[in-house]
Write an enzyme that holds these catalytic residues in place. Structure first.
Site, mmCIF file in Angstrom:
data_model
loop_
_atom_site.group_PDB
_atom_site.id
_atom_site.type_symbol
_atom_site.label_atom_id
_atom_site.label_comp_id
_atom_site.label_asym_id
_atom_site.label_seq_id
_atom_site.Cartn_x
_atom_site.Cartn_y
_atom_site.Cartn_z
ATOM 1 N N ARG A 268 43.526 44.704 42.613
ATOM 2 C CA ARG A 268 44.424 43.922 43.453
ATOM 3 C C ARG A 268 44.572 44.608 44.813
ATOM 4 O O ARG A 268 44.595 45.835 44.901
ATOM 5 C CB ARG A 268 45.807 43.771 42.792
ATOM 6 C CG ARG A 268 45.824 42.872 41.566
ATOM 7 C CD ARG A 268 45.572 41.414 41.929
ATOM 8 N NE ARG A 268 45.641 40.519 40.777
ATOM 9 C CZ ARG A 268 44.607 40.167 40.024
ATOM 10 N NH1 ARG A 268 43.416 40.687 40.288
ATOM 11 N NH2 ARG A 268 44.748 39.334 39.011
ATOM 12 N N HIS B 190 36.665 38.534 46.556
ATOM 13 C CA HIS B 190 37.300 38.466 45.239
ATOM 14 C C HIS B 190 36.365 37.813 44.216
ATOM 15 O O HIS B 190 36.710 36.818 43.569
ATOM 16 C CB HIS B 190 38.618 37.677 45.313
ATOM 17 C CG HIS B 190 39.563 38.029 44.200
ATOM 18 N ND1 HIS B 190 40.923 38.043 44.358
ATOM 19 C CD2 HIS B 190 39.340 38.380 42.898
ATOM 20 C CE1 HIS B 190 41.507 38.374 43.215
ATOM 21 N NE2 HIS B 190 40.569 38.586 42.319
#
Length: 260
Positions: free
Chosen positions: A175, A223
């Site tokens: 993250r 991502h």
């Protein structure tokens, strides 16, 4: 946000991702309802592949050869053996354990840090603040696969980076909030870190004006380290629904207090 709180007969929540921090950030989230994260074998395999790809890219200087090609330069860098490279993994859950085993199979020295001490053959395990310092002090490539919690937010900061040997690299596939962005940039600009590979960011998509895009020592990916695979994840979802409907406990329950 807020939708789940409007469902009074809700009995079970199945996340379609391994991380559940976005759900738990919702202040109206019904914390009395069982929540399971998705442990998708396809996602686990994909993350292991991504870790291997980036570690090998850094270890074999492939990113430097790509930069050379743009400048039409012909220069050979020293070749190092995998046994000479120590990879430190933050987080030894399902993803970290799989990545550690794959790295060991290629001959890398591997160490892992986790909240609870994990025993994995051939992998040095560490826990606690002193354990983290010990891992960092000998790490050439640091891979972050931690869940995002209050205690791990901003963990890759100036103090942590200073514990790494000069010339180390950081790979963050978990993250964006794990990294203090300015501290990372300062370490790269100052030469303490040689490179950073970033797949996740505080704000996504990454703004076109963000300095990460153009920094010569940063690799940016959108991502994509591991995405949910419908083929391999569907049986897991169906199994959990069937377990709940038959009065059994679903698998991979989240501890709401710990956040994973």
């Amino acid at each position: 946000s807020g939708v789940l709180a409007t469902l009074p007969r809700l009995k079970f929540i199945q996340s379609l991702w391994m991380g559940v921090n976005d759900l738990l950030l919702d202040e109206t989230f019904p914390r009395h309802v069982p929540l399971s994260r998705l442990v998708d074998p396809g996602m686990v395999a994909a993350m292991g592949e991504t870790v291997l790809a980036h570690v090998l890219d850094l270890h074999r200087d492939l990113y430097r050869y790509r930069d050379q090609q743009i400048r039409r330069e012909w220069h050979k860098f020293p070749q190092r053996r995998a046994q000479e490279c120590r990879v430190g993994i933050l987080g030894l859950g399902v993803l970290g354990t799989d990545a550690a085993k794959k790295l060991r199979a290629l001959g890398f020295q591997v160490a892992g840090w986790s909240r609870r001490l994990k025993t994995i053959e051939g992998v040095d395990g560490y826990t606690g603040a002193e354990g983290l310092k010990s891992l960092l002090s000998e790490t050439n490539i640091l891979v972050c696969l931690l869940p995002l919690t209050d205690s791990t937010t901003g963990i890759i900061n100036k103090a942590l980076i200073a514990e790494l040997p000069r010339g180390a690299s950081v790979v963050n596939l978990s993250r964006g909030a794990h990294i203090v962005e300015q501290d990372l940039l300062d370490a790269l600009d100052g030469g303490h870190l040689s490179r950073a590979v970033l797949d996740v960011f505080n704000v996504e998509p990454l703004a076109p004006s963000h300095p990460f895009w153009v920094h010569p020592r940063i690799t940016v990916t959108p991502h994509v380290a591991a995405v949910t695979d419908p083929v391999t994840s569907l049986p897991k979802v169906v199994e959990n629904i069937e377990r709940v409907c038959s009065g059994r406990q679903p698998r991979d329950l989240v501890n709401i207090e710990s956040g994973y």
